[in-house]
Write a protein that holds these residues in place. Structure first.
Motif, PDB file in Angstrom:
ATOM      1  N   GLN A  15       0.828  -1.213   0.000  1.00 26.14           N
ATOM      2  CA  GLN A  15       0.000   0.000   0.000  1.00 26.14           C
ATOM      3  C   GLN A  15       0.859   1.257   0.000  1.00 26.14           C
ATOM      4  OE1 GLN A  15      -2.382  -0.700   3.493  1.00 26.14           O
ATOM      5  NE2 GLN A  15      -4.052  -1.568   2.311  1.00 26.14           N
ATOM      6  N   LEU A  16       1.892   1.286   0.840  1.00 27.48           N
ATOM      7  CA  LEU A  16       2.778   2.448   0.875  1.00 27.48           C
ATOM      8  C   LEU A  16       3.533   2.617  -0.433  1.00 27.48           C
ATOM      9  CD1 LEU A  16       4.219   2.216   4.495  1.00 27.48           C
ATOM     10  CD2 LEU A  16       2.905   4.119   3.532  1.00 27.48           C
ATOM     11  N   SER A  17       3.980   1.524  -1.003  1.00 31.58           N
ATOM     12  CA  SER A  17       4.704   1.585  -2.271  1.00 31.58           C
ATOM     13  C   SER A  17       3.827   2.138  -3.384  1.00 31.58           C
ATOM     14  CB  SER A  17       5.233   0.204  -2.652  1.00 31.58           C
ATOM     15  OG  SER A  17       6.183  -0.235  -1.714  1.00 31.58           O
ATOM     16  N   GLN A  23       2.223   9.413  -5.852  1.00 33.65           N
ATOM     17  CA  GLN A  23       2.619  10.764  -5.443  1.00 33.65           C
ATOM     18  C   GLN A  23       3.881  11.210  -6.181  1.00 33.65           C
ATOM     19  OE1 GLN A  23       0.413  12.469  -3.694  1.00 33.65           O
ATOM     20  NE2 GLN A  23      -0.732  10.553  -3.668  1.00 33.65           N
ATOM     21  N   ALA A  24       4.824  10.313  -6.346  1.00 31.23           N
ATOM     22  CA  ALA A  24       6.051  10.641  -7.066  1.00 31.23           C
ATOM     23  C   ALA A  24       5.750  10.997  -8.516  1.00 31.23           C
ATOM     24  CB  ALA A  24       7.023   9.462  -6.991  1.00 31.23           C
ATOM     25  N   ARG A  25       4.887  10.215  -9.138  1.00 34.49           N
ATOM     26  CA  ARG A  25       4.517  10.485 -10.527  1.00 34.49           C
ATOM     27  C   ARG A  25       3.888  11.866 -10.653  1.00 34.49           C
ATOM     28  NH1 ARG A  25       0.518   6.877 -11.471  1.00 34.49           N
ATOM     29  NH2 ARG A  25       2.021   5.224 -11.105  1.00 34.49           N
ATOM     30  N   ARG A  26       3.053  12.235  -9.688  1.00 34.46           N
ATOM     31  CA  ARG A  26       2.363  13.536  -9.727  1.00 34.46           C
ATOM     32  C   ARG A  26       3.326  14.713  -9.693  1.00 34.46           C
ATOM     33  NH1 ARG A  26      -2.745  12.383  -5.649  1.00 34.46           N
ATOM     34  NH2 ARG A  26      -3.932  11.152  -7.164  1.00 34.46           N
ATOM     35  N   VAL A  27       4.458  14.550  -9.005  1.00 33.98           N
ATOM     36  CA  VAL A  27       5.419  15.652  -8.917  1.00 33.98           C
ATOM     37  C   VAL A  27       6.639  15.449  -9.809  1.00 33.98           C
ATOM     38  CG1 VAL A  27       4.685  16.385  -6.623  1.00 33.98           C
ATOM     39  CG2 VAL A  27       6.541  14.743  -6.843  1.00 33.98           C
ATOM     40  N   ALA A  35      10.442   8.027  -1.516  1.00 36.45           N
ATOM     41  CA  ALA A  35      10.625   7.236  -0.302  1.00 36.45           C
ATOM     42  C   ALA A  35      11.691   7.861   0.593  1.00 36.45           C
ATOM     43  CB  ALA A  35      11.000   5.799  -0.656  1.00 36.45           C
ATOM     44  N   GLU A  36      12.762   8.351  -0.012  1.00 34.98           N
ATOM     45  CA  GLU A  36      13.800   9.025   0.769  1.00 34.98           C
ATOM     46  C   GLU A  36      13.239  10.260   1.462  1.00 34.98           C
ATOM     47  OE1 GLU A  36      16.988   9.792  -1.950  1.00 34.98           O
ATOM     48  OE2 GLU A  36      17.337   7.660  -2.303  1.00 34.98           O
ATOM     49  N   PHE A  37      12.432  11.044   0.749  1.00 35.14           N
ATOM     50  CA  PHE A  37      11.808  12.226   1.355  1.00 35.14           C
ATOM     51  C   PHE A  37      10.887  11.835   2.502  1.00 35.14           C
ATOM     52  CE2 PHE A  37      12.123  14.641  -2.904  1.00 35.14           C
ATOM     53  CZ  PHE A  37      13.345  15.204  -2.551  1.00 35.14           C
TER      54      PHE A  37
END
Length: 58
Positions: A15-17, A23-27, A35-37
């Motif tokens: 779920q987190l992945s 979210q990463a794709r959106r930005v 994940a690092e952030f």
């Protein structure tokens, strides 16, 4: 509970992945960078204990 005595379930990790990938794709960054952030924010900039306590009462 001792640190390290509990780990996320495979379902939680999935779920987190998935959420991080969206979210990463959106930005426009990689999921690895997102994940690092997230880890940095949870470890340094964010009071997770306060957030959990506030939400556990609802």
């Amino acid at each position: 509970m001792e640190p390290g005595s509990w780990t996320l379930s495979a379902a939680h990790v999935d779920q987190l992945s998935a959420w991080l990938a969206v979210q990463a794709r959106r930005v426009g960054i990689s999921p690895d960078r997102a994940a690092e952030f997230l880890i940095e924010a949870l470890a340094n900039d964010f009071s997770l204990r306060d957030w959990i306590q506030a939400h556990a009462k609802t």
